[in-house]
Structure formats: structure tokens, C-alpha cells
Motif scaffolding. Structure first.
Motif, PDB file in Angstrom:
ATOM      1  N   ARG A   1       0.839  -1.211   0.000  1.00 13.99           N
ATOM      2  CA  ARG A   1       0.000   0.000   0.000  1.00 13.99           C
ATOM      3  C   ARG A   1       0.869   1.254   0.000  1.00 13.99           C
ATOM      4  O   ARG A   1       0.572   2.224  -0.699  1.00 13.99           O
ATOM      5  CB  ARG A   1      -0.941   0.008   1.205  1.00 13.99           C
TER       6      ARG A   1
ATOM      7  N   GLN B   1       2.187   1.755  -3.453  1.00  8.47           N
ATOM      8  CA  GLN B   1       1.140   2.201  -4.363  1.00  8.47           C
ATOM      9  C   GLN B   1       0.805   3.675  -4.168  1.00  8.47           C
ATOM     10  O   GLN B   1       0.391   4.344  -5.103  1.00  8.47           O
ATOM     11  CB  GLN B   1      -0.126   1.364  -4.165  1.00  8.47           C
ATOM     12  N   THR B   2       0.970   4.186  -2.958  1.00  7.24           N
ATOM     13  CA  THR B   2       0.595   5.573  -2.675  1.00  7.24           C
ATOM     14  C   THR B   2       1.788   6.533  -2.698  1.00  7.24           C
ATOM     15  O   THR B   2       1.603   7.724  -2.500  1.00  7.24           O
ATOM     16  CB  THR B   2      -0.104   5.684  -1.302  1.00  7.24           C
TER      17      THR B   2
ATOM     18  N   THR C   1      -9.079   0.381   0.773  1.00  8.78           N
ATOM     19  CA  THR C   1      -8.242  -0.756   0.397  1.00  8.78           C
ATOM     20  C   THR C   1      -9.075  -2.031   0.311  1.00  8.78           C
ATOM     21  O   THR C   1     -10.181  -2.112   0.842  1.00  8.78           O
ATOM     22  CB  THR C   1      -7.107  -0.975   1.417  1.00  8.78           C
TER      23      THR C   1
END
Length: 112
Positions: free
Chosen positions: A22, A25-26, A41
């Protein structure tokens, strides 16, 4: 004994791996997009309240409403056939519409 301990270790490692993914991805996202992503999510846990509250709060700031609307629209268009992500996105949209600024979700003509 030992088998249960290994199962617990695997669960912890899987959680750490998911959190790391995560974060990757961010990494290139702005703060609003990151909060929207993290609130929606695909895990089976409820959205973190801090992300939901942040998005709702930003929706009340006129200079950020367009960014919030854009991040929400992008998430709606990308959640696809993932039921958990879709449900969390709908939950986030509902919270923004009811506790934040409805125009950030509905647009100015519908919110009036």
C-alpha cells in the motif's frame, strides 16, 4: 503449539507485506488521493477512521473540493469488480455526503 505459532507469524508477515505494498502504491499520490486509497483498500478490515475523517474534512475546504471530488471519482472508476473496495468506496462517499460537503460528491446542482 509450533504450528499455531508459525501460522501467527505468517499472518503478521502477510499484514506487513500488504502495508508495504500500500505504501508503494501511494508513494506518488498526493495526500487526498492517498487518504481515499487507504480508506478503500481491498482488505477485510473497516476503513481507518483517520482517513475517512480527513477526506470529509478536506471536502469542506472550498480550495480542496475539486481535488476531493477528483480523487473520489477516480476511485469509483477503478474499484471494478472488487466487492470490498466497492463497498468501502460507497461508505466513504456516504460519509463525505453526510458529514462533509455534499458538493464534493454530488456536484453543485444536485446538492442544492
Amino acid at each position: 503449539g509450533q504450528e499455531a505459532a508459525r501460522g501467527g507469524e505468517r499472518t503478521v508477515m502477510a499484514g506487513r507485506l500488504a502495508a508495504g505494498l500500500r505504501n508503494l502504491q501511494t508513494a506518488a499520490m498526493d495526500e487526498i488521493s492517498t487518504a481515499v486509497f487507504k480508506a478503500t483498500t481491498d482488505d477485510l478490515f473497516e476503513p481507518k477512521e483517520k482517513h475517512v475523517v480527513a477526506v470529509a474534512r478536506w471536502s469542506c475546504e472550498p480550495e480542496l473540493q475539486e481535488q476531493v471530488a477528483s480523487a473520489l471519482a477516480k476511485r469509483v472508476s477503478t474499484c471494478g469488480a472488487r466487492p470490498v473496495t466497492t463497498a468501502k468506496t460507497l461508505f466513504l462517499l456516504h460519509r463525505v455526503a453526510t458529514t462533509g460537503e455534499p458538493e464534493a460528491v454530488l456536484g453543485p446542482s444536485v446538492a442544492e
